[in-house]
Design an enzyme around this catalytic site. Structure first.
Site, PDB file in Angstrom:
ATOM      1  N   GLY A  49       0.757   3.659  -2.087  1.00 48.40           N
ATOM      2  CA  GLY A  49      -0.067   4.854  -2.262  1.00 48.40           C
ATOM      3  C   GLY A  49       0.457   5.793  -3.327  1.00 48.40           C
ATOM      4  N   LEU A  50       1.094   5.210  -4.374  1.00 49.81           N
ATOM      5  CA  LEU A  50       1.517   5.999  -5.540  1.00 49.81           C
ATOM      6  C   LEU A  50       2.440   7.156  -5.178  1.00 49.81           C
ATOM      7  CD1 LEU A  50      -1.814   6.024  -7.578  1.00 49.81           C
ATOM      8  CD2 LEU A  50       0.287   4.770  -8.140  1.00 49.81           C
ATOM      9  N   CYS A  97      -7.036   3.457 -10.083  1.00 53.98           N
ATOM     10  CA  CYS A  97      -7.117   4.521  -9.075  1.00 53.98           C
ATOM     11  C   CYS A  97      -8.556   4.946  -8.812  1.00 53.98           C
ATOM     12  CB  CYS A  97      -6.355   5.751  -9.552  1.00 53.98           C
ATOM     13  SG  CYS A  97      -4.786   5.353 -10.240  1.00 53.98           S
ATOM     14  N   THR A 157      -2.599  -5.254  -8.945  1.00 52.83           N
ATOM     15  CA  THR A 157      -2.645  -6.075  -7.728  1.00 52.83           C
ATOM     16  C   THR A 157      -4.084  -6.385  -7.304  1.00 52.83           C
ATOM     17  OG1 THR A 157      -2.494  -4.054  -6.431  1.00 52.83           O
ATOM     18  CG2 THR A 157      -0.447  -5.222  -6.848  1.00 52.83           C
ATOM     19  N   GLY A 181       6.938  -8.109 -11.766  1.00 51.60           N
ATOM     20  CA  GLY A 181       6.787  -7.143 -10.678  1.00 51.60           C
ATOM     21  C   GLY A 181       7.542  -7.544  -9.431  1.00 51.60           C
ATOM     22  N   GLY A 199       1.683 -10.617 -13.414  1.00 53.78           N
ATOM     23  CA  GLY A 199       1.084 -11.116 -12.184  1.00 53.78           C
ATOM     24  C   GLY A 199       1.809 -12.383 -11.772  1.00 53.78           C
ATOM     25  N   ALA A 226       0.872  -1.170   0.000  1.00 50.43           N
ATOM     26  CA  ALA A 226       0.000   0.000   0.000  1.00 50.43           C
ATOM     27  C   ALA A 226       0.910   1.220   0.000  1.00 50.43           C
ATOM     28  CB  ALA A 226      -0.914  -0.009   1.223  1.00 50.43           C
TER      29      ALA A 226
HETATM   30  C1  LIG Z   1       5.508  -2.232  -4.425  1.00 57.22           C
HETATM   31  C2  LIG Z   1       4.625  -2.200  -5.636  1.00 57.22           C
HETATM   32  C3  LIG Z   1       4.296  -0.971  -6.215  1.00 57.22           C
HETATM   33  C4  LIG Z   1       3.479  -0.917  -7.346  1.00 57.22           C
HETATM   34  N1  LIG Z   1       3.207   0.308  -7.925  1.00 57.22           N
HETATM   35  C5  LIG Z   1       2.486   0.352  -9.079  1.00 57.22           C
HETATM   36  C6  LIG Z   1       2.266   1.593  -9.761  1.00 57.22           C
HETATM   37  O1  LIG Z   1       2.759   2.650  -9.345  1.00 57.22           O
HETATM   38  N2  LIG Z   1       1.517   1.583 -10.896  1.00 57.22           N
HETATM   39  C7  LIG Z   1       0.993   0.432 -11.407  1.00 57.22           C
HETATM   40  O2  LIG Z   1       0.344   0.465 -12.452  1.00 57.22           O
HETATM   41  N3  LIG Z   1       1.199  -0.755 -10.802  1.00 57.22           N
HETATM   42  C8  LIG Z   1       1.931  -0.827  -9.655  1.00 57.22           C
HETATM   43  N4  LIG Z   1       2.154  -2.048  -9.050  1.00 57.22           N
HETATM   44  C9  LIG Z   1       1.569  -3.266  -9.639  1.00 57.22           C
HETATM   45  C10 LIG Z   1       2.583  -4.011 -10.500  1.00 57.22           C
HETATM   46  O3  LIG Z   1       3.035  -3.200 -11.567  1.00 57.22           O
HETATM   47  C11 LIG Z   1       1.964  -5.312 -11.049  1.00 57.22           C
HETATM   48  O4  LIG Z   1       0.840  -4.992 -11.838  1.00 57.22           O
HETATM   49  C12 LIG Z   1       1.501  -6.256  -9.953  1.00 57.22           C
HETATM   50  O5  LIG Z   1       2.366  -6.208  -8.854  1.00 57.22           O
HETATM   51  C13 LIG Z   1       1.388  -7.713 -10.426  1.00 57.22           C
HETATM   52  O6  LIG Z   1       2.624  -8.234 -10.845  1.00 57.22           O
HETATM   53  P1  LIG Z   1       3.602  -9.101  -9.883  1.00 57.22           P
HETATM   54  O7  LIG Z   1       2.764 -10.186  -9.262  1.00 57.22           O
HETATM   55  O8  LIG Z   1       4.661  -9.614 -10.794  1.00 57.22           O
HETATM   56  O9  LIG Z   1       4.119  -8.158  -8.842  1.00 57.22           O
HETATM   57  C14 LIG Z   1       2.967  -2.122  -7.908  1.00 57.22           C
HETATM   58  C15 LIG Z   1       3.307  -3.353  -7.321  1.00 57.22           C
HETATM   59  C16 LIG Z   1       4.129  -3.409  -6.210  1.00 57.22           C
HETATM   60  C17 LIG Z   1       4.484  -4.751  -5.622  1.00 57.22           C
END
Ligand SMILES: Cc1cc2nc3c(=O)[nH]c(=O)nc-3n(C[C@H](O)[C@H](O)[C@H](O)COP(=O)(O)O)c2cc1C
Ligand SMILES: Cc1cc2nc3c(=O)[nH]c(=O)nc-3n(C[C@H](O)[C@H](O)[C@H](O)COP(=O)(O)OP(=O)(O)OC[C@H]3O[C@@H](n4cnc5c(N)ncnc54)[C@H](O)[C@@H]3O)c2cc1C
Ligand code: FES
Lengths: 245, 303
Positions: B72-73, B131, B194, B266, B244, B70
């Site tokens: 929070g961008l 968002c 997520t 990710g 994912g 979390a």
């Molecule tokens: C710490 C963290 C920060 C993330 N921040 C963003 C973000 O700023 N913008 C976004 O579109 N997705 C964000 N995501 C989502 C990832 O880009 C990705 O869609 C998601 O984690 C699924 O992939 P993964 O299972 O390989 O992590 C974030 C994920 C994590 C773990």
């Protein structure tokens, strides 16, 4: 930062809940007191951040407390096992600005990083005073090791079962110091901040995603904007921190 | 064309591996470890019009086979990204980069996208529609086909670069949202973001995350991602960037068979900072094992 595969040379209990882990293997980068490593544990997704306590050319010594599933798992691992380690994380303490009489104050498992720091400061010919705080006598570790380094030591326990009764702040009286380096639970750091005017450096803890600055998982507000505890810290100058939080 | 290369909305990628937004910052920490030019591309941290400090800590929690975040961008805002971060990226990465954009109103999305679209380094806009919409009670734009389409239209009106719409998995019918985005003019889709989740600490009897809820990612979500990419592939004809839970070359093949043209990685980058170079190195070996001549030919191969 470097990724290492290190072998467990020792994993022994110092108290019923606190263990010393000695890891053996080659590495390239130089390390600084106050830095930490991240241990990958089989079957756990995130790595566990643990401070560097001591090191030599091919050993790292860490001291950890069993507080949850990961550290419990770690405490059951036997010598000979190897671990995937990210080493050289975080900024570490700045020893150039401590003056001739640094004071180190640690509570509980905030104490380990101060051992490596104490060693370094003494090698820089500084006169080091250390205050170590524990809850009770059965939880005490590393007091003799600090004394063996040549530090002047004050010991406190909350219940008075060893050393002076009370908290680390109760042991400040009469100490003439040039600088403060502290590590321990947040309530202890706050109490220290209220109790002394010394310039100082405080080491913080935060839950981490990566541990090397990429995810913003450990980012906290400071007087200089958001800072990553893992990369911009874990050691922060006193005046940078927002103490009211 | 190499046997690992794929074409994403008219831009050739040397390989389909793209570190996902939010786990790679602006690339700096990883550039200290390996040459970023081996990557297909990377998606930088979600950018908003205004700077954001993000959520209070704890922002991270663990779970079996994954993590919750979390954050929070947290980001310095689009002006600072363009002034400070893009020039730094130019020094360490010499291919088109993916600009991930978030917003809390249609105007914010459009303004941020327009600014990033004008940057030469940017290859694609990846528009995160997970968002909350501040003008509509905080409901996420990505949960309804209509609001998703509205974001796409607002962004397409200002963008010349290909627009990838990043979908949230927290919906009943992801294919419907995907179709709405395609009909509104999206050039591609990227999924999944997520999965909404929570952990509670039995000692404190409170949620672990200061924000209460957080987004689940990591190996735990891979089967959800595979299912959703598969369903979306059936519903649309624009390219899909799948993600994912990817942590090895085998997972990449699986998502491509489900319908992904490229694959983002990710959370795996956080626990193994070398995971992307490892995957890129593993790919030719695993292709041999599964008798795959070129990756481009297996896209959607499971249908
Ligand atoms: C710490 C963290 C920060 C993330 N921040 C963003 C973000 O700023 N913008 C976004 O579109 N997705 C964000 N995501 C989502 C990832 O880009 C990705 O869609 C998601 O984690 C699924 O992939 P993964 O299972 O390989 O992590 C974030 C994920 C994590 C773990
Ligand atoms: C920079 C730094 C240095 C540290 N140095 C030491 C040390 O030298 N000795 C020591 O005993 N402990 C130290 N800690 C705390 C140690 O990381 C945690 O006690 C440990 O991660 C707990 O793991 P667990 O699986 O047993 O607990 P669980 O509660 O089961 O862990 C669940 C998740 O929360 C995280 N977590 C839980 N408590 C903490 C915490 N206090 N700080 C950060 N993450 C936490 C875990 O890493 C894991 O991701 C340090 C923490 C940080 C941030
Ligand atoms: S834990 Fe990822 S930035 Fe600090």
């Amino acid at each position: 930062m470097e990724q290492l595969r290190l072998v467990i040379a020792e994993n022994s209990a110092l108290t019923p809940w606190v263990y010393r882990l000695v890891l053996e293997g080659e590495r390239k980068e130089t390390l600084r007191p106050g830095q930490f490593v991240e241990l990958a544990l089989p079957g756990r997704f995130l790595r566990r951040p643990i401070s560097l306590c001591d090191w030599d050319a091919n050993h790292l010594t860490l001291i950890y407390k069993v507080v949850g599933q990961g550290t419990d798992q770690l405490s059951r691992m036997r010598p000979g096992h190897s671990l995937d380690v990210l080493a050289g994380l975080g900024n570490g303490y700045d020893t150039a600005c401590t003056g001739a009489h640094p004071l180190l104050v640690g509570g509980g498992v905030g104490i380990p990083p101060l051992y490596g720091l104490c060693k370094q400061l003494i090698s820089e010919n500084k006169e080091v005073t250390v205050i170590l705080g524990f809850n009770t006598k059965d939880e005490i570790f590393y007091v003799n090791e600090f004394e063996a380094l040549g530090a002047r030591l004050r010991l406190t326990t909350a219940d008075g079962s060893a050393g002076q009764k009370g908290f680390v702040t109760d042991a400040l009286a009469g100490i003439e110091a040039s600088h403060l380096c502290a590590c321990g639970p947040m309530p202890m750091l706050r109490a220290l901040n209220r109790a002394t005017d010394l310039p100082g450096q405080f080491s913080l803890e935060e839950r981490m995603g990566c541990g090397f600055g990429a995810c913003m998982g450990c980012s906290i507000p400071t007087r200089e904007g958001q800072k990553r505890v893992c990369k911009d810290g874990p050691v922060f100058r006193r005046e940078v921190l927002l103490w009211e939080n | 064309m190499g046997k690992l290369s794929v074409n994403l909305c008219g831009i050739e990628l040397d390989n389909p591996i793209i570190p996902a937004s939010g786990v790679f910052g602006y690339g700096r920490e990883f550039a200290a470890l390996y040459d970023l030019d081996i990557l297909g591309s990377f998606s930088f941290k979600g950018t908003t019009l205004h700077p954001r400090e993000g959520n209070p800590t704890p922002r991270i929690a663990e779970c079996p086979a994954g993590m919750l975040n979390a954050v929070g961008l947290q980001n310095p805002g689009v002006a600072a990204v363009i002034a400070r971060e893009l020039p730094e990226i130019a020094k360490i990465f010499h291919k088109p980069v993916m600009a991930n954009v978030s917003g809390f109103s249609l105007e914010e999305y459009a303004e941020t996208c327009a600014a990033l679209d004008a940057q030469d380094q940017v290859g694609w806009l990846e528009v995160n529609i997970s968002c909350p919409n501040v003008h509509q009670g905080g409901m996420s734009f990505g949960t309804e086909p209509e609001s998703a389409a509205a974001v796409v239209k607002a962004v397409k009106a200002v963008a010349k670069k290909p627009v990838l719409v990043k979908l949230t998995p927290n919906v009943t019918d992801i294919a419907a949202v995907a179709k709405a985005a395609e009909d509104a003019g999206a050039d591609g889709l990227s999924l999944i973001n997520t999965v909404l989740a929570m952990r509670i600490d039995p000692r404190t009897r409170r949620p672990v995350l200061a924000n209460g809820t957080g987004g689940l990612s990591g190996p735990a979500v891979l089967p959800i991602a595979v299912r959703m990419v598969y369903q979306v592939y059936e519903a649309v004809s624009i390219p899909i960037v799948g993600m994912g839970g990817v942590s090895c070359a085998r997972d990449v093949i699986e998502l491509m068979l489900a319908g992904a043209t490229a694959v983002e990685v990710g959370a795996a980058n956080l626990t193994d900072p070398f995971v992307c170079p490892k995957i890129i190195k593993e790919l030719p070996k695993i292709m041999e094992e599964y008798r795959i001549e070129s990756l481009a030919e297996i896209i959607g191969g499971a249908h």
